[in-house]
Structure formats: structure tokens, C-alpha cells
Design an enzyme around this catalytic site. Structure first.
Site, PDB file in Angstrom:
ATOM      1  CE  LYS A 173      -3.915   1.899   2.720  1.00 45.29           C
ATOM      2  NZ  LYS A 173      -4.760   1.683   3.922  1.00 45.29           N
ATOM      3  CB  SER A 183      -8.061   3.576   3.161  1.00 41.25           C
ATOM      4  OG  SER A 183      -7.241   2.946   4.144  1.00 41.25           O
ATOM      5  CB  SER A 221      -8.491   0.603   6.096  1.00 37.22           C
ATOM      6  OG  SER A 221      -9.112   1.840   6.283  1.00 37.22           O
TER       7      SER A 221
END
Lengths: 79, 478
Positions: B73, B148, B172
């Protein structure tokens, strides 16, 4: 607590050194009406006044100053 | 089938047995990444990945991550590789060191093939606020994958890599795992070092990740867990062998469902799917109870999360408000509108006239929430609940949800309790509704990962779904 208005929000935004467009402020004031109702739900929780604020899940470490690492330092000529 | 469709464990065995090579796997992963149509990637690292393959001669071939392609990420710092957290404000930011978790993965021989897209600065649950636009669900492109950690969730669902690093501040990783049919796991707060993770709300932030099955989640924790003096919030509690009790019998384990959260779900299909599986867990020897928590406390979960996370990010991110990150030198114009709104709400909550009534009250409420869940977790081995009240919605459906309904406040947003208390928490696939996956969330008390992963591996076996990949016909259907 302050009443939310476009002016209050603009003041807060400017404190953080940014601004948003007029229509975004209007939208945020509307959005805040819902957020405010959500936040009101916190007030309905019993025992709140006597609770101790929780700032982290738990104390994980007693060390407050971390150890330095020995690392290679660049020479001026390498920069 | 390609070897890349295998799980981490099976892929490792294929490498050990010389049936697949890291070079072949890396090239295949890069090819799949370039074919992505769900907007999963910030940066695909063709050159760097192949260089890492060449450096494998110095690595231990017996490490499960040896030669395994992975994605990261984009809120984890990567040395000499642009790291933006999907924010225009950080465009062009090249860190000069790796996050601790990245270092551990690289030292183990993992090959980083890409940085993944996300909600800007990890704020958001839709996969829509990042500077590269919306991320879509590989099972149905008209739907969201969630955020996210959206790009990482896509990469795991599509079989681009068998491991995808994410972060979890409210849900998330665990919510996108439900929408994408993968395993999403966050361990206890402080169990994995957050050194080099760009902060959102530090008292809630966790390093988390996606895998294809529970075994891989446990094996990954064996590598990633452990004290790191560079992270002052890193736990010095000894790490354990997290594979030790994977697949140990479920018999006698005490599972508990929170009635109010379950009852707030309006979809009968979701309820039925969950209850059918609860019966199977009982048949396997689990003892399942339904208990209550004060509904007023549960209704306060989401607003408490919103106030605390918005306030903490407002405290933490003024550093980004610096002209060196802003090409136009006009303040933080680079932030998207939803993120600016979060900063304004956070600033409002911290304002001296509001602080006691908003931020401090939210922190007090957090205490009561954690106390309530801790009492339950002291009595039971794990809390189990559907990870979401529905399969992945479209962006429009998501925007039209009633944000004051019990379904939104409870079933859609309850998983943040695990961040409040730092509890380890995992989402695994529960089944399909209308050909779309949905997950079950399992959460246990702090530092009980061995127990949690043991239960999760059993539930995975009983449910009978693991190593899910989006089938070609699913993506073509879109």
C-alpha cells in the site's frame, strides 16, 4: 460548543492554511448537520462523565527515548 | 492455472521443489499488474522487481516469502521509490528509508512488484478519494472494493500476488476483504512495527494485510510480528509461533455474537447465510452464544471513531502543510475535498471551545466501548459477526445510505471497536450472495493471535471457502 456556520468552518480552514470553495462550505455545513446528529449519540451513553479518556489501546512500552542506530554517514563529497 | 494462482504456502513449496522460479513468478505478476483494469496501482515496479530477483542469491530459500511477488500500500515508505499515500500533496516524495515492515519483507526475499492505490492518506472507506480516482471491485466493476486499502484488496482478489500489505485504522483491510473475497487481518495494536507507515490516527493505526487463506495470514505474522525500537508504540510482548494452533480442533471454543449488531442488518440473505454457518460451527463443537451490549454505546461507535480519527489526523498532518510538498505554494490545495473536510471537522473538534465536548467526550466513550467489549472477550474466545451488512455496494448505493440508521451505525461500522481496543481481528470469506462474496469477522482479546488464527482456520475449513480468485468470466462479465 461553537455553532457551526460557514464562517466558523472558513476560520478553521484558514488556520490550517487552506481554503475551499463556497459550494464546498455550503455542502459541509449540510453534511455537518448529519455529523452533529451522529455526535449527539455519544451524549446518550450513560456513565460518560465519570469515564477516563482513552488515548491509546494500552501502554505498550515504557521506553520514552529510543536508542540511536549506528549508520553510515555520508561524506560531504558524496552529497 | 498459473502458479501465481496458488497461495503463499503452496507457491513457496513450488519454488522449493523447483517447479516455479522467482523470475517466472515476478514476470507473471508484473504482466498481470499491467493488465489491471480496476485501478489498483500507483506504481508498477518493473525494473526494481527484477533487480530484487537478482539479489535473491543472498536470501534464505526456506523463508516462505523467498521469491514471492507482493504489493505494498502506498502509505508505507519505500526507499528510493515514490510514496504518495495517493495524495497530490506527496507527489514526487521519494523516501530515503524503508518502513520496518518493508525491510522485513525484503530481507525475507519478497519481491515488491508495485505500490497500490488507496483512499487519500488512508482516510475513507470507499476507494474513491485518492488522486488516481476510484478503485473498482474485480467481482463486479460497477461496485466498490472498499477502502482505504483498495488497491491491495484488488491485487489479492485478482491473483496478482498472494500477499498484499495494507493498513487498518477503522476497518480498512477487513471491510475490503469482505467485499473482495479475501482474508484481511490486523493483529494486536503494536504487534507489527508502524515505523515508516504514514500516520492517519496513531492510536488506531495498525499494519494489516491480505492473504488468500488463514494459514498464510499466520505464516506472514511469524515474519512481521515483533518488537521494533524505532516504533515507540511497538509492543515488547514476546512473539509466538502463530502457526502453532492453526487447524487445531474447534471443539469447546466459545464464540459470541453481539445481538444488536446482528439484528441491525436488514438483508435477510446475509442473516440466513451467517446463521446457517453458525449451525455448522456448533456441529463442529463450538459453543455459540448471543449477548447484548447497550445499544446507545453501539450507536456511538461510528461518531466516536469519526471524532477521534479526524482529530488525530489534524494533529498529525500539519507537517504536510508545507510548501515543499506543494508545487503551487498556496497551502494544501493538493488535498481532495473529502480530506479537507476531515481536517476541518478535526480542527473543529479540537478547538478550545469544543474540545471537552467533542474530542475528550469521544475519548471517554472509547473507554466505555473498550470496557464493554473487553468484558465479553474475557468470557468468550472470539466475537463473530458478518463483516458487512451487505455485499459490495455501488458507489451510488453507498452514498445514498442513511447515515443515521442502526444498520449504518452498527453493522456497517462496528469493526472499529477492534481498533479502539487494539484487538486482533480477521475477516475471512463467509459465502456468496448474488454471486458476490461477503465475509465473516472474528475478533479476540489483545495478544491472542494464536487463539484467533486457530479459530479462524477452523471456521475457514467448516465454511469451505479459501484461496478465492476472481474468475475470468466474472471480470469479463463487467
Amino acid at each position: 460548543m461553537k455553532v457551526v456556520s460557514k464562517e466558523v468552518l472558513r476560520e478553521l480552514a484558514l488556520k490550517m492554511n487552506f481554503d475551499i470553495k463556497d459550494e464546498e462550505y455550503n455542502h459541509l455545513v449540510d453534511e455537518y448537520a448529519v455529523i452533529h446528529q451522529q455526535i449527539e449519540l455519544i451524549s446518550k451513553v450513560s456513565g460518560l462523565d465519570n469515564a477516563i479518556p482513552m488515548v491509546a489501546p494500552f501502554d505498550v512500552n515504557k521506553e520514552v527515548i529510543k536508542e540511536d542506530d549506528n549508520i553510515k554517514i555520508l561524506e560531504i563529497k558524496e552529497l | 492455472m498459473s502458479y501465481l494462482d496458488l497461495s503463499l504456502k503452496d507457491l513457496h513449496e513450488a519454488i522449493i521443489n523447483n517447479e516455479a522460479t522467482p523470475l517466472e513468478l515476478t514476470k507473471e505478476a508484473l504482466k498481470r499488474a499491467h493488465e489491471d483494469t480496476n485501478n489498483a496501482f500507483e506504481l508498477i515496479l518493473d525494473k526494481e522487481a527484477l533487480e530484487q530477483v537478482n539479489e535473491l542469491v543472498n536470501k534464505d530459500k526456506n523463508n516462505i516469502f523467498y521469491g514471492i511477488p507482493i504489493v505494498i500500500k502506498d502509505n508505507f515508505l519505500t526507499k528510493d521509490i515514490e510514496t504518495t499515500a495517493s495524495s497530490n500533496v506527496l507527489n514526487g516524495f521519494i523516501p530515503n528509508y524503508d518502513a520496518e515492515v518493508v525491510t522485513r519483507l525484503k530481507e525475507a526475499g519478497a519481491i515488491i512488484i508495485a505500490k497500490t492505490t488507496m483512499d487519500e492518506l488512508a482516510m475513507g472507506g470507499k476507494g474513491s478519494t485518492g488522486h488516481k480516482g476510484k478503485q473498482t471491485n474485480p467481482w463486479d466493476k460497477s461496485r466498490m472494493i472498499g477502502g482505504s486499502s483498495s488497491g491491495s484488496a484488488i491485487a489479492i482478489s485478482k491473483g496478482i500476488t498472494p500477499f498484499a500489505l495494507g493498513s487498518d485504522t477503522g476497518d480498512s483491510v477487513r471491510k475490503p476483504a469482505s467485499y473482495g473475497g479475501s482474508v484481511g487481518f490486523k493483529p494486536t495494536w503494536g504487534r507489527i512495527s508502524r515505523y515508516g507507515l504514514l500516520p492517519f490516527a496513531p492510536s488506531l493505526d495498525h499494519v494489516a494485510y491480505f492473504t488468500r487463506n488463514v494459514y498464510d495470514a499466520a505464516a506472514s505474522l511469524n515474519l512481521l510480528a515483533g518488537y521494533d525500537h524505532k516504533d515507540l508504540m511497538s509492543s515488547s510482548v514476546s512473539k509466538e509461533d502463530y502457526l502453532a494452533k492453526v487447524n487445531e480442533p474447534l471443539y469447546g471454543k466459545r464464540l459470541v455474537v453481539i445481538k444488536e449488531i446482528f439484528n441491525s442488518i436488514t438483508s435477510q440473505k446475509v442473516k440466513d447465510l451467517f446463521l446457517v454457518n453458525i449451525e455448522k460451527f456448533k456441529e463442529a463443537g463450538a459453543i455459540v452464544s448471543f449477548v447484548s451490549i447497550d445499544i446507545n454505546l453501539l450507536r456511538a461507535l461510528f461518531p466516536t471513531y469519526f471524532v477521534i480519527s479526524s482529530s488525530e489526523t489534524t494533529i498529525n498532518n500539519p507537517a504536510l502543510n508545507d510548501v515543499r510538498f506543494n508545487k503551487n505554494k498556496e497551502g494544501i490545495e493538493g488535498f481532495s475535498t473529502p480530506i479537507k473536510k476531515r481536517f476541518i471537522i478535526g480542527s473543529f473538534s479540537l478547538d478550545k471551545d469544543n474540545r471537552d465536548e467533542l474530542f475528550i467526550r469521544a475519548q471517554k466513550c472509547r473507554r466505555l466501548i473498550v470496557d464493554a467489549f473487553t468484558r465479553i472477550l474475557d468470557e468468550y474466545d472470539a466475537i463473530v459477526l458478518p463483516a458487512a451488512p451487505r455485499v459490495a455496494p455501488s458507489f451510488k448505493e453507498r452514498d445514498e445510505l442513511d447515515h443515521l440508521s442502526d444498520e449504518f451505525l452498527l453493522a456497517d461500522n462496528y469493526m472499529c471497536y477492534a481498533n479502539f481496543g487494539g484487538f486482533p481481528s480477521i475477516t475471512i470469506p463467509l459465502g456468496f450472495i448474488d454471486s458476490l462474496p461477503i465475509g465473516i469477522n472474528i475478533t479476540s482479546k489483545a495478544f491472542s493471535e494464536v487463539n484467533l488464527l486457530s479459530i479462524a482456520s477452523n471456521l475457514e475449513r467448516i465454511i469451505g471457502i479459501k484461496d478465492l480468485l476472481v474468475k475470468e468470466e466474472s471480470s469479463e462479465r463487467n
